[in-house]
Scaffold this active site. Structure first.
Site, PDB file in Angstrom:
ATOM      1  N   LEU A 151      76.131  67.276  52.779  1.00 38.07           N
ATOM      2  CA  LEU A 151      76.871  68.320  52.072  1.00 38.07           C
ATOM      3  C   LEU A 151      76.166  69.668  52.173  1.00 38.07           C
ATOM      4  O   LEU A 151      76.765  70.674  52.522  1.00 38.07           O
ATOM      5  CB  LEU A 151      77.039  67.921  50.601  1.00 38.07           C
ATOM      6  CG  LEU A 151      77.670  68.959  49.672  1.00 38.07           C
ATOM      7  CD1 LEU A 151      79.128  69.211  50.064  1.00 38.07           C
ATOM      8  CD2 LEU A 151      77.588  68.500  48.213  1.00 38.07           C
ATOM      9  N   GLU A 153      74.158  73.049  52.973  1.00 37.53           N
ATOM     10  CA  GLU A 153      74.014  73.950  54.117  1.00 37.53           C
ATOM     11  C   GLU A 153      73.081  75.093  53.725  1.00 37.53           C
ATOM     12  O   GLU A 153      72.712  75.233  52.549  1.00 37.53           O
ATOM     13  CB  GLU A 153      75.376  74.498  54.535  1.00 37.53           C
ATOM     14  CG  GLU A 153      76.352  73.418  54.976  1.00 37.53           C
ATOM     15  CD  GLU A 153      77.715  73.977  55.360  1.00 37.53           C
ATOM     16  OE1 GLU A 153      77.865  75.225  55.390  1.00 37.53           O
ATOM     17  OE2 GLU A 153      78.624  73.167  55.621  1.00 37.53           O
ATOM     18  N   ILE A 184      69.002  66.906  54.861  1.00 39.16           N
ATOM     19  CA  ILE A 184      69.782  65.679  54.715  1.00 39.16           C
ATOM     20  C   ILE A 184      68.850  64.465  54.625  1.00 39.16           C
ATOM     21  O   ILE A 184      68.120  64.151  55.574  1.00 39.16           O
ATOM     22  CB  ILE A 184      70.762  65.510  55.889  1.00 39.16           C
ATOM     23  CG1 ILE A 184      71.664  66.759  56.009  1.00 39.16           C
ATOM     24  CG2 ILE A 184      71.591  64.240  55.707  1.00 39.16           C
ATOM     25  CD1 ILE A 184      72.392  67.124  54.733  1.00 39.16           C
ATOM     26  N   GLU A 397      70.263  66.756  43.887  1.00 37.72           N
ATOM     27  CA  GLU A 397      71.416  66.143  43.196  1.00 37.72           C
ATOM     28  C   GLU A 397      71.945  67.070  42.101  1.00 37.72           C
ATOM     29  O   GLU A 397      72.437  66.629  41.067  1.00 37.72           O
ATOM     30  CB  GLU A 397      71.061  64.766  42.620  1.00 37.72           C
ATOM     31  CG  GLU A 397      70.328  63.899  43.608  1.00 37.72           C
ATOM     32  CD  GLU A 397      71.028  62.601  43.913  1.00 37.72           C
ATOM     33  OE1 GLU A 397      72.115  62.385  43.393  1.00 37.72           O
ATOM     34  OE2 GLU A 397      70.474  61.816  44.680  1.00 37.72           O
ATOM     35  N   GLY A 398      71.811  68.378  42.344  1.00 37.03           N
ATOM     36  CA  GLY A 398      72.198  69.393  41.368  1.00 37.03           C
ATOM     37  C   GLY A 398      70.978  69.855  40.603  1.00 37.03           C
ATOM     38  O   GLY A 398      70.377  69.066  39.870  1.00 37.03           O
ATOM     39  N   GLN A 469      75.098  82.507  30.442  1.00 33.51           N
ATOM     40  CA  GLN A 469      74.148  81.457  30.815  1.00 33.51           C
ATOM     41  C   GLN A 469      73.111  81.150  29.742  1.00 33.51           C
ATOM     42  O   GLN A 469      72.662  80.011  29.629  1.00 33.51           O
ATOM     43  CB  GLN A 469      73.470  81.820  32.130  1.00 33.51           C
ATOM     44  CG  GLN A 469      74.417  81.818  33.304  1.00 33.51           C
ATOM     45  CD  GLN A 469      73.765  81.337  34.577  1.00 33.51           C
ATOM     46  OE1 GLN A 469      72.553  81.172  34.656  1.00 33.51           O
ATOM     47  NE2 GLN A 469      74.576  81.111  35.582  1.00 33.51           N
TER      48      GLN A 469
END
Length: 547
Positions: A151, A153, A184, A397-398, A469
């Site tokens: 996913l 880039e 990746i 993973e975020g 935020q």
């Protein structure tokens, strides 16, 4: 994936409801699943202790083929894949415990399994057709071919929607994919890649690139035009393979499309939800490793005529690590049980587990190193490796900052839309075990204060809350702490057998440690430093810009 599920604990918490019935009784698995899990996890621990040398893997920056072969022989690559296609068909409870067991030995090695099961194959599990599953799962389950999730880039990290890889129809029923993917996991040896690319807009063929929808594709390594770069030279997880993946005119058939056309972003989000929970389980394994190694040192190392473990401040470190691990387990196991039960959504709970466990692991690594002193600072001991391996968990993973935004924006959605009913003024957590009444009472008090802050924040910002935020960070920290407290109380209150004094103490200490953070955040809500932070950061940002 189309099954409707009722809102989870965290989503209702934002609306002022402290619904303990969503968490009680604790979702312990049935006897068969429990026995299977214990057997498999013990088998993995024993094998890993004999077969894996984490120091050598870290130094050589590669995982030996013998380790990958051993994982395949144990059936780990098919652990959660359907039995009818050669997998074991295990649920999230077993998966989490196996990930913990493997992580307890080597973080690099467990990353391979997480990249394969938690990410790479998960898109097929959730969105693949039966024909696709029958075609590809057997070789994936056997470990003959390992999967990767492609996913990220260069310009699309936390903002996955900024990806620029394209997939265009070639006129012969195929797709031509062009782009480059970055960082990746399993990239150096994966034989299948779940690739996300922008496809033409069905209604606007001439739509600009960034307005085109995203679609997922299942791409084999042997496809012409697919290349992988050299392994990245990383700070931690040095043994895991992380590479760039290039796609230049890669052609795949439409039968390699995963999910519906234009639904790739949804595929990616749901895959990541699963991956985050697995990552939390890995953090438990590494946390226990750091704790056990440091405690073994502390009970033997003598200063001032006695073991350092007997000194009060060292005891604070030891008890803190134990209490935090208890809370990490409670949140992770609770969410695993809820996932397997399948009745409520768990997206926010999985994110909460990831944030709490990754940050507590980092704290535990620091405490373990402090407890070990100068010895732990030496590279011949494993503490610096554990510390290096742990750091990436707060990013991939975020990132935890992005997950804080997601959790609070999702949590306040009903409030923003005016769809949430007013919750009780004094919510209560019903069903807490004897001896934990104070903790349950405090949870109710703080849940009420949180709900008030959530409503106040929505009143201040309305639909623009996604840009607020500072508020999002505070609301998320409160929500995660409340969820973890509720998870601890649920676990302790419906434990298997009678609640021991030791477990009651751990549960109480875990709640009180979380409580301290919750009260500090609520105090900040009353007197925020936001303007000061913005002015100070703006001055530094201006000074740092190129002239």
């Amino acid at each position: 994936m189309g099954q409707h599920k009722q809102p989870g604990f965290l989503r209702t918490l934002f609306q002022g409801t402290l619904d303990s019935s969503l968490l009680l009784p604790f979702p312990w698995p049935d006897e068969e699943v429990r026995e299977t899990t214990e057997t498999v996890a013990e088998m993995v621990r024993d094998w890993a202790h004999e077969a894996i040398d984490p120091a050598e893997i870290d130094a050589r920056k590669r995982i030996p083929e013998s380790v990958l072969d051993g994982m395949a022989e144990l059936g780990l690559f098919g652990l959660t894949l359907p039995e009818e296609y050669g997998g074991s068909g295990c649920g999230q409870w077993t998966y989490a415990h196996v990930m913990e067991a493997l992580a307890n030995r080597c973080a690099s090695t467990v990353t391979v399994l997480g990249g394969h099961l938690g990410l790479g194959t998960k898109g097929l599990v959730l969105y693949g057709t039966e024909e696709q599953k029958a075609r590809w799962f057997p070789e994936l389950a056997s470990g003959e071919r390992i999967a990767a999730f492609a996913l990220t880039e260069a310009g699309a990290g936390s903002d996955a929607g900024a990806l620029r890889t394209t997939a265009d129809p070639d006129g012969n029923g195929n797709w031509r994919i062009d782009g480059r993917k970055l960082w990746i996991t399993n990239g150096g040896f994966a034989r299948w890649f779940l690739v996300f690319a922008r496809t033409p807009h069905p209604d606007r063929p001439d739509a600009p690139l960034m307005e085109r929808p995203i679609t997922a594709f299942w791409v084999p390594r042997e496809a012409s035009g697919l290349t992988t770069g050299e392994p990245e030279n990383k700070m931690g997880l040095c043994g895991s393979s992380t590479t760039e993946v290039g796609l230049e005119g890669v052609v795949v058939g439409d039968d390699h499309r995963v999910g519906e056309l234009g639904e790739g972003f949804k595929v990616a989000l749901n895959v990541l939800n699963s991956g985050r929970h697995g990552l939390a389980a890995c953090c438990i394994g590494q946390a226990k490793l750091a704790r056990d190694l440091s405690l073994a040192h502390a009970v033997q190392r003598e200063q001032f005529g006695r073991p350092i473990a007997e000194f009060g401040m060292m005891r604070e470190l030891i008890a803190g690590m134990d209490a935090d691990i208890y809370a990490m387990e409670a949140g992770c196991w609770l969410t695993a049980g809820l996932v397997d039960r399948g009745e409520t959504e768990t997206m926010l709970e999985a994110a909460a587990c990831k944030m709490f466990s990754t940050e507590r692991l980092w704290d535990i690594c620091n405490s373990a190193l402090q407890l070990t002193g100068g010895t732990g600072f030496m590279r011949e001991y494993p503490f610096e490796r554990i510390l290096r391996d742990a750091r990436i968990n707060l990013i991939f993973e975020g990132t935890n900052q992005v997950l804080r935004m997601m959790l609070s924006v999702q949590g306040t959605r009903a409030l923003v839309r005016g769809e949430a009913s007013e919750g009780p003024e004094s919510p209560r957590f019903e069903g807490a075990a004897a001896g934990l009444e104070r903790e349950a009472e405090v949870l109710g008090e703080l849940a009420g204060a949180f709900a008030a802050e959530a409503r106040a924040s929505v009143e201040r910002h309305g639909k623009e809350i996604r840009e607020a935020q500072h508020d999002l960070r505070r609301l998320s920290d409160l929500a995660v702490g409340l969820f973890q407290t509720a998870a601890v109380l649920s676990r302790a209150s419906t434990c298997r057998g009678e609640l021991s004094e030791q477990e009651r103490d751990l549960a109480s200490l875990a709640c009180r440690r979380i409580e301290a953070g919750l009260r500090a955040t609520l105090a900040e809500c009353k007197e925020t430093p936001d303007e000061l932070v913005d002015r100070a950061s703006e001055s530094r940002i201006r000074a740092s810009r190129p002239s």
